[in-house]
Design a protein around this motif. Sequence first.
Motif, mmCIF file in Angstrom:
data_model
loop_
_atom_site.group_PDB
_atom_site.id
_atom_site.type_symbol
_atom_site.label_atom_id
_atom_site.label_comp_id
_atom_site.label_asym_id
_atom_site.label_seq_id
_atom_site.Cartn_x
_atom_site.Cartn_y
_atom_site.Cartn_z
ATOM 1 N N VAL A 107 22.600 164.460 38.919
ATOM 2 C CA VAL A 107 21.533 165.351 38.486
ATOM 3 C C VAL A 107 21.227 165.207 36.995
ATOM 4 O O VAL A 107 20.053 165.255 36.594
ATOM 5 N N GLU A 108 22.228 165.006 36.158
ATOM 6 C CA GLU A 108 21.961 164.848 34.733
ATOM 7 C C GLU A 108 21.201 163.562 34.457
ATOM 8 O O GLU A 108 20.272 163.543 33.639
ATOM 9 N N ALA A 109 21.564 162.494 35.163
ATOM 10 C CA ALA A 109 20.862 161.222 34.986
ATOM 11 C C ALA A 109 19.429 161.326 35.495
ATOM 12 O O ALA A 109 18.501 160.797 34.882
ATOM 13 N N VAL A 110 19.241 162.025 36.620
ATOM 14 C CA VAL A 110 17.889 162.202 37.161
ATOM 15 C C VAL A 110 17.035 163.000 36.182
ATOM 16 O O VAL A 110 15.884 162.649 35.901
ATOM 17 N N ALA A 111 17.607 164.074 35.633
ATOM 18 C CA ALA A 111 16.854 164.907 34.696
ATOM 19 C C ALA A 111 16.461 164.124 33.451
ATOM 20 O O ALA A 111 15.418 164.390 32.847
#
Length: 529
Positions: free
Chosen positions: A393-397
């Motif tokens: 999720v952090e990489a996607v954000a």
Amino acid sequence: MTYQTDASDPRFSGLPGRPGKIIAVHLSYASRAEQRGRRPADPSYFFKPASSVAASGSTVERPAGTELLAFEGEIALVIGAEARRVSLADAWSRVGWVTAADDFGLYDLRANDKGSNVRSKGGDGFTPIGPALIDARTIDPGDLRLRTWVNGDLVQHDSTAGLIFPLAQFVADLSQHFTLEPGDVILTGTPAGSSVVEPGDVVEVEVDVPGGPTTGRLVTTVVAGEGGFDAAVGSLPAVDDTQRAEAWGSREAAGLSATPESDRDPARESSALSPELREKLARTPVAGLSQQLRKRGLNNVTIDGVRALTPGTKIVGTAKTLRFVPNREDLFASHGGGYNAQKRAFDAVGEGEVIVIEARGEAGSGTLGDILAIRAHARGAAGIVTDGGVRDVEAVASVGIPVFSNGAHPAVLGRRHVPWDHDVTIGCGGTTVQPGDVIVGDADGVIVIPPALAEEVADAALAQEEEDAWIADQVAAGHPVDGLFPMNDEWRARYAAARETSAAVSGERAPSTTQPSQGTAAVDSEDAS
């Protein structure tokens, strides 16, 4: 190092002999990764049969009934000494020679192979190699240059400085998994510029150290094949615009419009957002749009349970739909691997579209991760909405594309879902979404607008926002809300007068402020509660 070519078989005249294994790297050059819209964290590979090897001066057939035979100029490494679990520092010492290769592929069979490339890249003559070998001991692998010409025109020009991974890493990595034996070949990937060739075209590939040793030009002529494929014994070639764009290198090079042809149907064409309408919707709160849709009898148009990964995110675009069904092991085996519906949807999403995923509200696994988010962002998608989970999720954000989801989850797709279909009517977050529907999202949630109503409700919502701002000013000035929110006849007359005064000052004509019907007032009163 010395070697003895296999004089009994001219196909292998550019090699020490018939290779035991040919391993090809999927994506390795930064220029190609940028073109594809995805950058791998680690190398990945596939095998090619030794029977696909051809010598310089040979021909390659484009089978009858196919259209997308593409070249890929590559640097080939020939193993000179056995390598098993070698370190990165020691890996280059196991390379005997460097030469040129052309990794031909038939995109017409790509989807059928589901990622294995057995048929799409394994054809006879699909791996020309040669003509000469460069002794690996005499060069710095960081100094190699790769060039490809088609009919005399330079179409690929890159060097090992443009690689995402150093050449020695492929040797070290593969040797972790199996023994690399003398004569094995590693095809190290292609840079940007790969494209489609047709019968009569001549492709030349050369690897050299500028000012130093060279392989000479590897020459291959494309010819038309006479034999086709028998549906009684296997799948037939098939192409779509996604494959055409991938094979040619871009939609423009393939002669396609900016919008994928798979999305061109009357509903989608009529739902295209003009820049002016897109700008209006970007200024309009979802709450205001919801209010206007309710006034028009549409209550079940919110995608419930989804929130933006990044606070403050706004999303505006037209829906490109993707449907997942509950995981069943036999169905995941047939539909989950290879170039599945999920990958096809992300590869085909158009500029300004929002990928909307039906995951049945199941947040027990991811429905996308950073690689697919990067792909959508690279293609100009306006965002992604899923009523399922998101991995990494952090990489996607951090990718920079708006994403609304049902939360984060570390598990992969197959734990809960099978990617089933795309560009079909789906259910997401409790509402129905059709391809081409208008999607708008903000901190209040995501709403689905029928395309034919988008302009009307945007204008009405913006007008209502202006009216509400005036009411807020009156409340702030000390007026009670009774009769003001919603406005009765007296307050509406005051509002109309204020608008006229404002218009006179600005030199513009005030919009109509006719009194709403009793039904509208009742809806406003409900919204105010």
